[in-house]
Structures are given as C-alpha cells and as structure tokens.
Design a protein around this motif. Structure first.
Motif, mmCIF file in Angstrom:
data_model
loop_
_atom_site.group_PDB
_atom_site.id
_atom_site.type_symbol
_atom_site.label_atom_id
_atom_site.label_comp_id
_atom_site.label_asym_id
_atom_site.label_seq_id
_atom_site.Cartn_x
_atom_site.Cartn_y
_atom_site.Cartn_z
ATOM 1 N N GLU A 256 9.637 -23.387 -76.314
ATOM 2 C CA GLU A 256 10.123 -24.645 -77.349
ATOM 3 C C GLU A 256 9.405 -25.261 -78.168
ATOM 4 O OE1 GLU A 256 13.356 -27.477 -78.654
ATOM 5 O OE2 GLU A 256 13.660 -27.389 -76.824
ATOM 6 N N ARG A 257 8.794 -25.370 -78.993
ATOM 7 C CA ARG A 257 7.663 -26.406 -80.130
ATOM 8 C C ARG A 257 8.292 -28.106 -79.791
ATOM 9 N NH1 ARG A 257 5.108 -23.686 -84.345
ATOM 10 N NH2 ARG A 257 3.417 -25.607 -84.546
ATOM 11 N N VAL A 258 6.631 -28.851 -79.488
ATOM 12 C CA VAL A 258 7.641 -29.908 -79.124
ATOM 13 C C VAL A 258 6.694 -30.369 -80.437
ATOM 14 C CG1 VAL A 258 7.611 -32.352 -77.872
ATOM 15 C CG2 VAL A 258 7.518 -29.894 -76.597
ATOM 16 N N ALA A 262 -0.458 -36.425 -82.631
ATOM 17 C CA ALA A 262 -0.731 -37.094 -83.982
ATOM 18 C C ALA A 262 0.387 -36.876 -84.957
ATOM 19 C CB ALA A 262 -2.021 -36.265 -84.292
ATOM 20 N N SER A 263 1.364 -35.782 -84.829
ATOM 21 C CA SER A 263 2.056 -35.816 -85.851
ATOM 22 C C SER A 263 3.215 -36.757 -85.661
ATOM 23 C CB SER A 263 2.972 -34.622 -85.993
ATOM 24 O OG SER A 263 3.508 -34.229 -86.675
ATOM 25 N N ALA A 264 3.391 -37.099 -85.024
ATOM 26 C CA ALA A 264 4.092 -38.222 -84.348
ATOM 27 C C ALA A 264 4.216 -39.885 -85.274
ATOM 28 C CB ALA A 264 4.587 -38.596 -83.018
ATOM 29 N N ARG A 265 2.648 -39.873 -84.537
ATOM 30 C CA ARG A 265 1.826 -41.396 -84.640
ATOM 31 C C ARG A 265 2.077 -41.100 -87.119
ATOM 32 N NH1 ARG A 265 -2.345 -40.624 -82.635
ATOM 33 N NH2 ARG A 265 -1.589 -41.303 -80.688
#
Length: 867
Positions: A256-258, A262-265
C-alpha cells in the motif's frame, strides 16, 4: 409460426393467435456480464455489467420487415473476429460489443458495413505480414519459442473462420446488389449511407482499441500511424512494460502506497496560506452629498460603520448622533477623511432637464400671436375685446371694471387666429399687468381719446418696454364729442413714443369699441406685426406654459388658466405648476367647450391639480408621478424656508427701530379670494398703505371660501377676515359669531382699499395742535396759608382760562410748563379772565414765581390723522 408468416398476418390484419398450443413469453433483452475496470498505478477490478439488447427489424429479401437474427449478423461477427487483435477467443466484452452493435440496419447498410469490415481485414492481414512481432524480451511471460508456436497455432485456427467470413460477405454483397436497384428510387439521401458506413467503421475501430487498452492495463499504446492497427498483448502473456519499472511488479509483492513527507509538507503549507487572512483592498466610492444629510445615511453611502463616522465627527468637535443631520461642508470633510470621492449635489438639481432642450429649426411650425390689451382703467379695454369677440363680458363685471386677468382665442373672418389677454387697469393690479406683458408677443396700448395719457397708461408702457415686445396704440372712444386723437399722439411724444403718423415706427389705429369702428384695421395691424415677428413653436413635444390665472370653484376644484408656449398639452398628462402637481382630467377652451389637447399659443383651462398654484408659475409636463412629487416637495420647501427667513430678518431689523421709535401698530388680516390674481392685488395694495406707525400684516391668504381654520386663526390673533368674491360656510359663520370674529365681504377692490385705509387711519395717533389763549404779567406775589404762593397778575393779551395749560417765562426763557390750578377774581373763583383785568393765579405743584414773570396760557387740540 415463422417471422415471415407473422409479418404477413400483420399485413393482412389477422388476429394474433397460436397455431399450436404453446406458451407466450417475452424474450429477455437484458444479459449480465463482467468487465475488467482499470485504475491508475496498474490496479484493476472486475465489474459486473448489464447488457441491454434491442430487438431490431429490417426488410428481408422479399421486402417484408423481419427481426434481425444472430445468423444475419454472423458475417459481421466473423469479420470482426478476423481482425480482432485478441485472436480466436471472444471475451465477454467482445460479445457485448457485437450485441450492442446489432442495431436496426437496412440490407444496403449491412452490405456496406460488411464491405468495410472486409477491407479492414485485408489491410490488417497485409500489415501483419509486413510488420515483425516485437522482441520476446518485451513480454515477461513464456519463452519466445512458445509465443511463436502459439501465434502460429492461432493463425491456423483462424483460417477457416476467415474463409467463412469471406463467403458470408460475398453472399451479402450479392443480395445487396440485387436490392440496390430496387431501392435506389426510394433512397434520396445517398450521403446518409456513406455517413453510416464511416460511423460503423469508426465505432468498430474504437471498440477494438478500447479492448486492447483494457487488456494492456489502462494505458493506450503508442501509435506511430493512426491508421495502422496494433496488436494487443495476449491474455496469458501479461501486461507489456511501458515507462519506468516498478519493484512490486518484479517481486510480485503489492504494498500500500504511503504519502511522502514532502507531499504532506506541501499540503500543510497550502493550508496555512489559505487560512492566512488576506488584506482586502479598500474600495474607493463616489459619495453623493446633498445640502443636508443624516450621519447614518452618510455612513451607508460610504459603506462605513456608523460608529466610525461618529468618531470622525467627534475629532472635528462635532457632537452628533446617528440620526442627526449635518450640512454638506461637514459631510464633505468626513468623506475626504475616509478617502472617498466627493460629489456635491443640490436640492435644485431635481429641476435639471425639466424644460427640455432647445427645438430644432426644422421642427418649428407657425403659431398664432399672443396679444395683451393694456391701459388705464375705464379706457374701454374689455369693451374693445368684446367687440372683437362679439361677446358682452364688460356688462357682467362688478363695478364696471375688470378685476381678473382673462385669456381668449378669437378667430377672425379671414380664418386667422389671435389669442388675447385682458388685464385690469386699476392701480392695484400692477402685478397682473406685468405678468401679461411677460407672456405676450404684442401689446395693444388702449388710450381714451377724451381722457389722454393717465398713470396706468404710463405704467403699461414701462411694462411693455421692460418685456421688449412691440406696441400698437389703439386710440379708443373717438365717437365721443370731446375726443381729440391728435392730442393723444402729441402726448405720446413726451414718453418717447412716436407713431407712424408723426414719422415713427409705432402703429396707431383710431377705433371705437362701442360703434365697432375700424376694428378690421386693428386686426390687420396685429397680423402685420405678427408676420414681421415670424412666430413659431414646436408642437411635437411635452407641453410647457405659464399660469395666467388660478381660482377655486365649488364642485370642480382648482381651475387653472394656462397659456401654452410650446408643445401640446393632452388629457391624461402629468404636469407640475409651481408647488402643485396633478393629472389633466379635462381641458376647456375660452368658450367653455371640452377639448382633447391644447397646442402652442392656445389658452386653456385645466382641471386636475391638487391645489391652487400662484399666477405666473411655470407649467411643465413630466414623465411620472414620482418626479412630479419630488419637484413640488422641493419647491414647497424652498418657499417655506424663504418665508421663514424673511420673517426672521424682518423681526431682527425692526427690533432696534421699535426700541427707538416705539412699537408699530399692526392690523392682522386673513384674506381669501376667488382668484389668485385678486388676492395678490389686494395684498399689494394694502402693503403700500403701511407707514412707520401703522401697517397691515397678512397672516394667511388663499383661494377659496372661508372655512373653520381661517376663523380659528383669526380668533387666536385678533385678525380681520376679508372675503373677496367668496363667502364663509355655515360652520365658519357659526364659529365667527360665537367668537366675535369680524368677517367682511367685498366684490370691488375699491371698497377693500377704502375700508382698510380708514381702519389704519383710526389706528394712527392723533395730531397735537397748540392754540394760544393769552398772556398775563405777574405784578405781585402773595403767600396764602394752606395754598402757598399766589401770583397777582394782569391779563395783557387774550384770555386766561382755568384748567388750561400754562408756561412760566422768565427773561423770555421757559422755566416751567404745567396747568393752571386756581383762577380768582377778587375772592371768587372764575372760569376765565379777559384782557385788561387783574386776577390771582396759582400753579399746580409749583411755587417758584417772581414779580415780573410772564405767564403764557394755551390749549392742546387733537386732530385725527389720515393716511
């Protein structure tokens, strides 16, 4: 029963029936299947779908309509299978494709579609022979040898199918060729068939590519040539790798991809920027500021908070609340403080555009001339108009004089039309004569041949000159024995008026209104002068005019005589006259007949105003009731403020004068008349009677009968009520009798001025006159107990009387003025002592008398004064 028999039975309109016992049932038109749905990142899912079939009919070989069976579409299915990239296997998606494509088609269309499929198959076979298969390394499934054997095996199995497809296509083509000739006449739109063929070809190609895309993992393979079909990977060979490789594809483990840090930031930063309050740019508005405005309204126009506006005013040392009113200058400072643009307007802006634009020269048409008859009283003005109109108005005038201004329209024998305005000749009607001179084109100056130039004649000359209108002199009463027209012409020279007979440019006509002499010459002179003036007006526009006279009639309301300057006044128009507005309910001409419209230079009586305007007010037609109310409210407010300012100014100016000269006596009045011009004339005449000691003060004036409010006002202020050609109603009479309010009725303006003059004269202080009685000389001074000093005198001149006024003179200087207390002759009291006799005198409250003083005896007489 076959389908053909059923169709024949339907054509023969036979009843539906069964040839043998069997059950009637409805064929299923819905089937179920599964389709693999592809998602991003290589994910897929099997989805159950519902396939709906439609029963279609098409003409068979015999021309009858028959249901399309599976056998009919067999050739098309075979051809589709031949060029299918998947080989010999038919998946559920292929079944759904062919079932969905089985639509109602004609035989010609099916043949055309079969030809298209055959051409496509041949092109694919040729392309497959020329294009080598991709390297085995690109397929991560079985070995290359197994793949080659499988391809060969599928090609060998597909040969019989291709032969069957070709045979079916040939049979369909032969049948189509036979029926093409028969249906050529019925088929008018050949382009439709070509479009259908192209659409079927495109649908088949797109469905094939879609199936290949679904098998390949949701990605459309790259095509160098859009026309060249590509081979989709076989089911057992797996998905062809494209783009970057994935570890989970190689290892076979799916994780499963997490979401990355960087995307969350980036998401956190985006959310922070969205929550950050944005600085709104201030909106600069254009704020309209009238002469006065409330604080709340000013805040609303600026779109600011009311508390902020009040705070700004407090900084300017202006303590106000939200509901209070501020002037335009203060409001302008506040608006500038908040950074908005200021736009000052005035209340008088509501009248902008009321009169309209100037008329074009092309829209002007000739109009009748407006002629005003002016002159001295009793010189025959109204009688001259009666002779021109062939009427008898003069005999019905009260007192034999004209007291109202009238407008008449006269049609001459030649067909020409002239509008006449009759003005009173009495001195009190100066405003009427001035008003008549302003609205006229030509002035006829009427001078009696037996009377000559009089004061009102000179006044009429001045009004005509001030208005800048030409004059025509009509010398009337030439039929009288003492008439002397030559003397009239000579007297006119003294006032810089030179008639044509004496070399001037003023027309002069000798007429006799009583004998109707030379009336045609007077009409000819008027028309000649009008032709020189070239009078024109535009009738195709909203009406504009002036109020000549206004009066109140019982049962009809306000009746206004209007002279139209330009435009046309029609029934139903909304118009404004001074401080009043209304809708035209009826129009009456000078003879009392009802008309529908009034054109320029036509006098007309208008019904429909809510009140009675003042004579001389402008009349304008407006476009709606809202604008009419706005204009009249502004004019009423302006007039009310002017009256208040005038009253206040008068009180301030007179305050110091009254302190020095004493209080001026005033006679309060309430004046009611039948016409506004008459009330105006009475007020003007009474104002001229006033002096520094006495004057009249008009508390209220109006047009109409005397009512209870007039009596109440007169009772509260002790005023006199004057009714000119009007009467009081029953309630007003009863109230006046109960409250002892004096009401006086008049029909002639002479009587009004005479009575008011007597009243004002009675209010004047009487004149004091001193009448000398005699002189006496003091010869001896006696001291008498209980009396004081008594002067023994000798009367040297005149007579001395007891109770008379005396002056005590010493060295020719007055040292005392008083009254004579006692006068005795010897021991007796006497009333008077004549010259040459001696007597004793005693002054009241004065004892300083000496021998040699002179006593001057006189009396005071009071003489009544007149204005």
């Amino acid at each position: 029963m076959t389908d053909i028999e059923e169709q024949e039975e339907q054509k023969g309109k036979r009843r539906l029936g069964l040839s043998r016992p069997r059950k009637l049932e409805i064929r299923k038109t819905v089937e179920f299947g599964q389709v693999r749905q592809s998602f991003s990142h290589g994910r897929s899912k099997m989805v159950a779908v519902e396939i709906r079939k439609k029963r279609t009919y098409a003409p068979d070989a015999g021309g009858a309509m028959a249901e399309v069976k599976e056998q009919i579409t067999g050739a098309a299915d075979a051809a589709a299978t031949a060029f299918s990239p998947a080989g010999g296997e038919r998946k559920e998606a292929d079944v759904s494709l062919h079932q969905g494509a089985a639509v109602s088609l004609t035989t010609e269309e099916k043949a055309a579609r079969a030809r298209a499929l055959e051409d496509s198959r041949k092109s694919q076979v040729a392309a497959r022979a020329q294009t080598p298969f991709p390297p085995v390394a690109d397929f991560p499934g079985p070995s290359a040898a197994d793949g080659t054997a499988e391809v060969g095996r599928e090609a060998e199995e597909g040969l019989p199918k291709e032969a069957d497809a070709e045979e079916a296509a040939r049979r369909a083509e032969e049948e189509a060729r036979k029926q093409a000739d028969e249906e050529a006449r019925r088929r008018e739109e050949q382009a439709k068939a070509s479009a259908s063929v192209a659409a079927a070809k495109l649908v088949a190609r797109e469905e094939a590519e879609g199936e290949a895309e679904r098998r390949g993992g949701g990605k459309r393979p790259f095509r160098a040539d859009a026309r060249r079909p590509t081979l989709a990977p076989r089911r057992h060979e797996g998905r062809r790798r494209s783009g970057r490789g994935r570890i989970d594809e190689v290892t076979g483990e799916r994780e499963e991809r997490v979401r990355s840090l960087a995307s969350a930031r980036r998401a956190w930063e985006k959310q922070r920027l969205q929550q950050k309050p944005k600085e709104e740019k201030k909106v600069i508005r254009d704020v309209v500021i009238p002469e006065t405005i409330t604080v709340q309204e000013l805040a609303n126009r600026m779109a600011e908070r009311g508390t902020d506006v009040v705070r700004a005013l407090m900084k300017m040392d202006v303590m106000t609340s939200m509901s209070q009113t501020i002037d335009a200058d203060t409001a302008e400072l506040v608006v500038s403080e908040f950074g908005h643009n200021v736009k000052r307007v005035s209340d008088a802006d509501v009248e902008i555009g009321l009169k309209g634009d100037a008329d074009d020269e092309a829209s002007l048409v000739p109009r009748p001339p407006v002629v005003t008859v002016m002159g001295h009283v009793d010189h025959g003005k109204t009688l001259l108009l009666d002779a021109l109109r062939e009427t008898d108005v003069a005999s019905h005038e009260a007192g034999g004089i004209t007291q109202h201004i009238g407008a008449y329209e006269v049609t001459l024998k030649s067909g020409a039309t002239i509008t006449f305005i009759d003005t009173p000749g009495h001195a009190a009607f100066t405003e009427m004569r001035a008003r008549g001179a302003k609205v006229t084109d030509i002035v006829i100056l009427v001078v009696a041949a037996d009377d000559g130039i009089m004061p009102q004649t000179i006044e009429a000359m001045n009004h005509a000159r001030a208005a800048g209108v030409p004059m025509i002199v009509a010398i009337n009463k030439i039929d009288k024995p003492g008439a002397d027209p030559g003397r009239v012409r000579t007297d006119l020279l003294q006032h810089d008026m030179v008639v044509e007979d004496l070399g001037g440019d003023i027309l002069c006509v000798e007429v006799s209104a009583k004998e109707r002499t030379n009336l045609d010459k007077l009409e000819e002179a008027i028309l000649l002068q009008a032709e020189l003036l070239d009078l024109k007006a535009n009738p195709d526009r909203p009406a504009e005019g002036v109020v000549v006279e206004a009066r109140m009639e019982s049962g009809r309301g306000s009746l206004v005589t209007v002279l139209i300057h330009r435009g046309t006044l029609k029934v139903g128009d909304i118009f404004v006259a001074g401080g009043e507005w209304g809708r035209v309910r009826a129009l009456l001409d000078s003879r009392g007949d009802t008309i529908e419209e009034a054109r320029p230079a036509v006098p007309v009586e208008v019904l429909g105003l809510g009140g009675t305007p003042a004579a001389g007010d402008d009349v304008n037609v407006v476009d709606g009731e809202a604008r009419a109310r706005e204009i009249t409210e502004f004019r009423r407010r302006r007039d009310r403020d002017a009256k208040v300012a005038a009253t206040t100014r008068w009180s301030v100016e007179q305050m110091f004068a009254q302190a020095e000269e004493g209080v001026t006596k005033e006679l309060p009045l309430v004046i009611k008349g039948d016409a506004d011009g008459s009330v105006e004339a009475i007020q003007g005449a009474l104002d001229k009677m006033g002096t520094d000691e006495v004057r009249t003060r008009t508390l209220h004036s109006g047009v109409g009968g005397i009512n209870e409010s007039d009596v109440t006002l007169a009772r509260a202020s002790g005023a006199l009520i004057i009714g000119f050609n009007v009467r009081a109603d029953a309630q007003a009479r009863g109230m006046a009798k109960r409250d002892n309010v004096d009401i006086r009725y008049y029909t002639i303006i002479y009587d009004v001025t005479d009575d008011l003059k007597k009243m004002l004269s009675g209010m004047l202080a009487p004149a004091i006159h001193e009448r000398m009685l005699g002189y006496a000389e003091i010869r001896e001074v006696f001291n008498v107990s209980k009396v004081g000093k008594v002067a023994g005198c000798m009367v040297t001149e005149g007579v001395v009387r007891r109770g008379a006024r005396v002056r005590l003179l010493r060295d020719l200087a007055v040292i005392h003025v008083g009254s004579l207390g006692q006068l005795k002759r010897f021991k007796d009291d006497v009333k008077e002592v004549k010259e040459g006799l001696d007597c004793g005198m005693a002054f009241e409250n004065y004892q300083d008398v000496q021998v040699g003083d002179t006593i001057e005896c006189f009396e005071i007489e009071e003489v009544a004064r007149e204005l």
